[in-house]
Structure formats: structure tokens, C-alpha cells
Scaffold this motif. Structure first.
Motif, PDB file in Angstrom:
ATOM      1  N   LYS A  72       0.865  -1.179   0.000  1.00 36.32           N
ATOM      2  CA  LYS A  72       0.000   0.000   0.000  1.00 36.32           C
ATOM      3  C   LYS A  72       0.893   1.217   0.000  1.00 36.32           C
ATOM      4  O   LYS A  72       1.836   1.305   0.795  1.00 36.32           O
ATOM      5  CB  LYS A  72      -0.904   0.014   1.241  1.00 36.32           C
ATOM      6  CG  LYS A  72      -1.895   1.178   1.275  1.00 36.32           C
ATOM      7  CD  LYS A  72      -2.755   1.119   2.525  1.00 36.32           C
ATOM      8  CE  LYS A  72      -3.810   2.223   2.518  1.00 36.32           C
ATOM      9  NZ  LYS A  72      -4.634   2.211   3.757  1.00 36.32           N
ATOM     10  N   ASP A  73       0.624   2.164  -0.929  1.00 34.47           N
ATOM     11  CA  ASP A  73       1.452   3.366  -0.929  1.00 34.47           C
ATOM     12  C   ASP A  73       0.928   4.344   0.117  1.00 34.47           C
ATOM     13  O   ASP A  73      -0.137   4.148   0.709  1.00 34.47           O
ATOM     14  CB  ASP A  73       1.540   4.002  -2.314  1.00 34.47           C
ATOM     15  CG  ASP A  73       0.230   4.618  -2.791  1.00 34.47           C
ATOM     16  OD1 ASP A  73      -0.539   5.120  -1.958  1.00 34.47           O
ATOM     17  OD2 ASP A  73      -0.010   4.608  -4.010  1.00 34.47           O
ATOM     18  N   GLY A  74       1.704   5.385   0.366  1.00 35.79           N
ATOM     19  CA  GLY A  74       1.359   6.307   1.440  1.00 35.79           C
ATOM     20  C   GLY A  74       0.322   7.338   1.071  1.00 35.79           C
ATOM     21  O   GLY A  74      -0.076   8.147   1.920  1.00 35.79           O
ATOM     22  N   ALA A  75      -0.160   7.325  -0.172  1.00 33.42           N
ATOM     23  CA  ALA A  75      -1.058   8.385  -0.629  1.00 33.42           C
ATOM     24  C   ALA A  75      -2.491   7.933  -0.844  1.00 33.42           C
ATOM     25  O   ALA A  75      -3.390   8.769  -0.947  1.00 33.42           O
ATOM     26  CB  ALA A  75      -0.532   8.980  -1.935  1.00 33.42           C
ATOM     27  N   GLY A  76      -2.741   6.624  -0.929  1.00 38.97           N
ATOM     28  CA  GLY A  76      -4.072   6.155  -1.276  1.00 38.97           C
ATOM     29  C   GLY A  76      -4.647   5.181  -0.275  1.00 38.97           C
ATOM     30  O   GLY A  76      -4.051   4.881   0.760  1.00 38.97           O
ATOM     31  N   ASN A  77      -5.844   4.669  -0.589  1.00 39.32           N
ATOM     32  CA  ASN A  77      -6.525   3.695   0.248  1.00 39.32           C
ATOM     33  C   ASN A  77      -6.736   2.388  -0.499  1.00 39.32           C
ATOM     34  O   ASN A  77      -7.752   1.718  -0.313  1.00 39.32           O
ATOM     35  CB  ASN A  77      -7.890   4.245   0.713  1.00 39.32           C
ATOM     36  CG  ASN A  77      -7.749   5.196   1.886  1.00 39.32           C
ATOM     37  OD1 ASN A  77      -6.836   5.048   2.691  1.00 39.32           O
ATOM     38  ND2 ASN A  77      -8.636   6.157   1.983  1.00 39.32           N
ATOM     39  N   THR A  78      -5.789   2.019  -1.332  1.00 37.62           N
ATOM     40  CA  THR A  78      -5.888   0.775  -2.083  1.00 37.62           C
ATOM     41  C   THR A  78      -4.731  -0.146  -1.716  1.00 37.62           C
ATOM     42  O   THR A  78      -3.574   0.255  -1.789  1.00 37.62           O
ATOM     43  CB  THR A  78      -5.887   1.037  -3.600  1.00 37.62           C
ATOM     44  OG1 THR A  78      -6.988   1.882  -3.936  1.00 37.62           O
ATOM     45  CG2 THR A  78      -6.004  -0.264  -4.366  1.00 37.62           C
ATOM     46  N   VAL A  88      -0.627  -7.876 -11.172  1.00 35.86           N
ATOM     47  CA  VAL A  88      -1.558  -7.695 -10.063  1.00 35.86           C
ATOM     48  C   VAL A  88      -2.371  -8.971  -9.862  1.00 35.86           C
ATOM     49  O   VAL A  88      -3.016  -9.471 -10.796  1.00 35.86           O
ATOM     50  CB  VAL A  88      -2.497  -6.496 -10.321  1.00 35.86           C
ATOM     51  CG1 VAL A  88      -3.562  -6.409  -9.236  1.00 35.86           C
ATOM     52  CG2 VAL A  88      -1.687  -5.210 -10.384  1.00 35.86           C
ATOM     53  N   VAL A  89      -2.370  -9.494  -8.652  1.00 34.75           N
ATOM     54  CA  VAL A  89      -3.148 -10.675  -8.291  1.00 34.75           C
ATOM     55  C   VAL A  89      -4.520 -10.264  -7.773  1.00 34.75           C
ATOM     56  O   VAL A  89      -5.526 -10.921  -8.006  1.00 34.75           O
ATOM     57  CB  VAL A  89      -2.398 -11.515  -7.238  1.00 34.75           C
ATOM     58  CG1 VAL A  89      -3.234 -12.697  -6.777  1.00 34.75           C
ATOM     59  CG2 VAL A  89      -1.060 -11.981  -7.794  1.00 34.75           C
ATOM     60  N   GLY A  90      -4.569  -9.154  -7.046  1.00 36.65           N
ATOM     61  CA  GLY A  90      -5.827  -8.648  -6.512  1.00 36.65           C
ATOM     62  C   GLY A  90      -5.628  -7.275  -5.920  1.00 36.65           C
ATOM     63  O   GLY A  90      -4.506  -6.896  -5.560  1.00 36.65           O
ATOM     64  N   GLN A  91      -6.702  -6.497  -5.839  1.00 38.56           N
ATOM     65  CA  GLN A  91      -6.624  -5.196  -5.198  1.00 38.56           C
ATOM     66  C   GLN A  91      -7.935  -4.880  -4.506  1.00 38.56           C
ATOM     67  O   GLN A  91      -8.998  -5.362  -4.901  1.00 38.56           O
ATOM     68  CB  GLN A  91      -6.249  -4.103  -6.182  1.00 38.56           C
ATOM     69  CG  GLN A  91      -7.175  -3.915  -7.353  1.00 38.56           C
ATOM     70  CD  GLN A  91      -6.657  -2.853  -8.312  1.00 38.56           C
ATOM     71  OE1 GLN A  91      -5.482  -2.482  -8.300  1.00 38.56           O
ATOM     72  NE2 GLN A  91      -7.534  -2.343  -9.155  1.00 38.56           N
ATOM     73  N   ARG A  92      -7.847  -4.067  -3.472  1.00 37.99           N
ATOM     74  CA  ARG A  92      -9.012  -3.761  -2.649  1.00 37.99           C
ATOM     75  C   ARG A  92      -8.868  -2.358  -2.074  1.00 37.99           C
ATOM     76  O   ARG A  92      -7.815  -2.023  -1.501  1.00 37.99           O
ATOM     77  CB  ARG A  92      -9.118  -4.785  -1.515  1.00 37.99           C
ATOM     78  CG  ARG A  92     -10.233  -4.500  -0.516  1.00 37.99           C
ATOM     79  CD  ARG A  92     -10.229  -5.491   0.638  1.00 37.99           C
ATOM     80  NE  ARG A  92     -11.225  -5.115   1.630  1.00 37.99           N
ATOM     81  CZ  ARG A  92     -12.513  -5.433   1.563  1.00 37.99           C
ATOM     82  NH1 ARG A  92     -12.951  -6.164   0.544  1.00 37.99           N
ATOM     83  NH2 ARG A  92     -13.358  -5.039   2.506  1.00 37.99           N
ATOM     84  N   ARG A  93      -9.924  -1.550  -2.220  1.00 35.11           N
ATOM     85  CA  ARG A  93      -9.940  -0.242  -1.575  1.00 35.11           C
ATOM     86  C   ARG A  93     -10.287  -0.428  -0.112  1.00 35.11           C
ATOM     87  O   ARG A  93     -11.320  -1.013   0.234  1.00 35.11           O
ATOM     88  CB  ARG A  93     -10.956   0.687  -2.237  1.00 35.11           C
ATOM     89  CG  ARG A  93     -10.510   1.216  -3.590  1.00 35.11           C
ATOM     90  CD  ARG A  93     -11.434   2.310  -4.106  1.00 35.11           C
ATOM     91  NE  ARG A  93     -11.494   3.444  -3.194  1.00 35.11           N
ATOM     92  CZ  ARG A  93     -10.589   4.414  -3.130  1.00 35.11           C
ATOM     93  NH1 ARG A  93      -9.522   4.389  -3.908  1.00 35.11           N
ATOM     94  NH2 ARG A  93     -10.741   5.417  -2.287  1.00 35.11           N
ATOM     95  N   ASP A  94      -9.406   0.041   0.763  1.00 32.94           N
ATOM     96  CA  ASP A  94      -9.591  -0.183   2.193  1.00 32.94           C
ATOM     97  C   ASP A  94      -8.682   0.764   2.958  1.00 32.94           C
ATOM     98  O   ASP A  94      -7.536   0.993   2.566  1.00 32.94           O
ATOM     99  CB  ASP A  94      -9.233  -1.637   2.544  1.00 32.94           C
ATOM    100  CG  ASP A  94      -9.904  -2.118   3.811  1.00 32.94           C
ATOM    101  OD1 ASP A  94      -9.672  -1.509   4.880  1.00 32.94           O
ATOM    102  OD2 ASP A  94     -10.661  -3.104   3.749  1.00 32.94           O
ATOM    103  N   ALA A  95      -9.188   1.313   4.058  1.00 34.97           N
ATOM    104  CA  ALA A  95      -8.380   2.224   4.870  1.00 34.97           C
ATOM    105  C   ALA A  95      -7.399   1.472   5.764  1.00 34.97           C
ATOM    106  O   ALA A  95      -6.507   2.095   6.357  1.00 34.97           O
ATOM    107  CB  ALA A  95      -9.295   3.097   5.726  1.00 34.97           C
ATOM    108  N   ARG A  96      -7.546   0.159   5.878  1.00 33.36           N
ATOM    109  CA  ARG A  96      -6.629  -0.621   6.709  1.00 33.36           C
ATOM    110  C   ARG A  96      -5.222  -0.612   6.106  1.00 33.36           C
ATOM    111  O   ARG A  96      -5.013  -0.224   4.972  1.00 33.36           O
ATOM    112  CB  ARG A  96      -7.145  -2.050   6.860  1.00 33.36           C
ATOM    113  CG  ARG A  96      -8.478  -2.159   7.606  1.00 33.36           C
ATOM    114  CD  ARG A  96      -8.974  -3.598   7.582  1.00 33.36           C
ATOM    115  NE  ARG A  96     -10.220  -3.771   8.291  1.00 33.36           N
ATOM    116  CZ  ARG A  96     -11.430  -3.593   7.756  1.00 33.36           C
ATOM    117  NH1 ARG A  96     -11.530  -3.225   6.475  1.00 33.36           N
ATOM    118  NH2 ARG A  96     -12.520  -3.787   8.468  1.00 33.36           N
TER     119      ARG A  96
END
Length: 296
Positions: A72-78, A88-96
Motif C-alpha cells: 500500500k502506498d502512502g497516498a491512497g486507500n488501495t 496484479v493478483v488482486g486489489q481492494r480499496r480499504d483504509a486498513r
């Protein structure tokens, strides 16, 4: 240089962490010694060529078998899971935040409000977990938690191990201690066979850390502590035999300020030999940068 592989990096690159992937490639987290100190994460091919830039000021975890990278990069919620070739195997928008990735499951670290999450990469299904997951055992049956507790007297650092195989996730061990230096052990990973938790006991203002190893079943300290038990260094890795480790060691006497660095191979009883010779540290604007970096 890693073994026989020579990575050609931009002049002035400071390597913060390095992980080796199943295909012989690498995950590299680094920053430049001049200009912006913002770190960047990249997946590199076995030849050292960048195959995927993962973003700035982020975090990552690599699966025990080296086949998956959770980042997870420091700028987004993905949060994104990558294969060693950068696909890419999978991606998810999440604040965790990044927790761990084991087998086909990514573990996302959440706070007390939202809790943590297990995310099945094949189906997309999720399972709520207790807050503060920071590591998961190679067989996926246990998780380590790490968190801070604010009190009127002083902050406390806490860690625990939970049983992921039972629906209530019971805590099999929990420890808390002073959150100021010298601090309580804080876990970062399980050992290869799951016998131990590896982490750090002490942070000297960010200039060096103290390696720590405890038993995952009862919390018995195997390596690290305070006073003469401090094992000062920057990066380290417990070998697959779970009896020896490699460490980028702070060999300064006294240990602060840090001025010397050697790459050492040590037993858990601290019988050590130099793998690479002791060298002076680089001093960048008052910060001492180690010359050796041990892969996670």
C-alpha cells in the motif's frame, strides 16, 4: 550485492529494506541521500530491473514462500497484491494497512474501530479479525497483534498471539510493558517454522534497533532485552533452522552514537562471526545510515 547478484542503483540510493522473491527477484524500499527523503518501493526482476513501482512512503509484506507481495502506498486507500513478476493478483480499496500475506490470503491491519480483515485473493471473500494484526504464521493458524495503549501514567506497548483456527480468535498469550525506551518487544514476523516471533525491543531515536526473538507459544525471551542483552543493529533475519540469524550489526562501542557496522552471522546464544567486515557508517545530515542491509 546479494550473493552473486549485483543491483545497480541510482547514485546516492539508501536501501531501507530488501526482500527476496520466489523467482529470484526482489522488493526494494529505498530513498535518496540527497533531496527528498521520501521512500519508494519497487519490485525488481532477478537481474535488478524495475518491473513494478509500488508507490511512495508506503509499506509492504512478502509471503513466506516469496510468491506474493502485499503493498500500500502512502497516498491512497488501495491495497494491492502482486506476483513476483509485478502482475496484479488482486486489489481492494480499504483504509486498513498492510498486515501479512500467507498462501492465498492477505491480512489487513485495522485499528480498534474497524478491526483487521482476512481477504481471500481467489474469491474476494473477507473475514473480520481482531484489531492490530501485524504478522501471521506460515501455516495461517496464528496471528500476532501489536498495539499501543495510552494511560495516565505512561504509554504501554502490547503484543499478543491469537488462534485463527477457532471462531472466537482466543488470545493464547498477551504481554504489555512500558512504551518508552527501553520498550516492550514488538513483533514483526513469525519464524519459518512458526516457533518464534521476531521483532525489536528498543529503538534508539530511529538510529538503530535492538533485535528481539521470543517463543510464540509462551512469550519466553530468547534474544534481546535491555542492558547487556541489547542486540543493536538495523535489519536482521532468523534463518530457516531457527537457531541462527544474520544481522546488520551496530558494532560501535558504546552503541550510541552509532559509528560502525558489520554483517554478522550469529547463534541465538550470540556466538557471532563476521560475514562482511566492519566499516564506518555513512552520516547523512546527522543520521547514521547502515552500510549493510539484510533481506527480510
Amino acid at each position: 550485492r546479494f550473493g552473486d547478484t549485483v543491483l545497480h542503483l541510482e547514485k546516492g540510493t539508501v536501501v531501507e529494506s530488501l526482500a527476496v522473491l520466489a523467482n529470484g527477484g526482489f522488493v526494494l524500499q529505498s530513498h535518496l541521500s540527497t533531496g527528498s527523503s521520501q521512500s519508494e518501493i519497487e519490485i525488481l526482476s532477478p537481474a535488478g530491473r524495475t518491473v513494478r513501482a509500488l508507490g511512495a512512503s508506503g509499506a509492504y509484506a512478502v509471503s513466506p514462500d516469496g510468491t506474493r507481495v502485499l503493498a500500500k502506498d502512502g497516498a491512497g486507500n488501495t491495497l494491492v497484491v502482486y506476483a513476483p513478476d509485478g502482475t496484479v493478483v488482486g486489489q481492494r480499496r480499504d483504509a486498513r494497512e498492510v498486515g501479512a500475506v500467507v498462501g492465498g490470503t492477505a491480512y489487513l491491519n485495522g485499528g480498534a474501530a474497524e478491526g483487521s480483515l482476512a481477504w481471500d485473493l481467489a474469491t474476494g471473500a473477507t473475514r473480520p479479525l481482531p484489531a492490530h494484526v501485524v504478522a501471521v504464521s506460515p501455516d495461517g493458524t496464528r496471528a500476532a497483534l501489536g498495539w499501543m495503549v495510552t494511560t495516565d501514567v505512561q504509554d504501554e506497548a502490547c503484543w499478543a498471539v491469537i488462534d485463527l483456527s477457532r471462531p472466537t480468535f482466543p488470545r493464547t498469550i498477551q504481554k504489555c510493558g512500558p512504551g518508552e525506551n527501553p520498550t516492550m518487544f514488538m513483533p514483526t514476523a513469525f519464524s519459518g517454522r512458526g516457533t518464534y516471533l521476531v521483532g525489536s525491543d528498543y529503538v534508539d531515536g530511529g538510529f538503530w534497533f535492538s533485535a528481539g526473538v521470543v517463543r510464540a507459544d509462551d512469550g519466553t525471551v530468547v534474544l534481546g532485552g535491555t542492558g547487556d542483552a541489547v542486540v543493536s543493529g538495523w535489519t536482521w533475519h532468523l534463518d530457516d533452522d531457527e537457531s541462527t540469524f544474520v544481522i546488520s550489526r551496530n558494532t560501535s562501542k558504546p552503541v550510541s552514537p552509532a559509528t560502525r557496522n558489520a554483517l554478522q552471522h550469529c547463534s541465538l546464544a550470540l556466538a557471532c562471526t563476521d560475514v562482511q567486515p566492519e566499516v564506518p557508517l555513512r552520516d547523512q545530515g546527522g543520521f547514521s545510515e547502515p552500510r549493510y542491509v539484510v533481506p527480510r
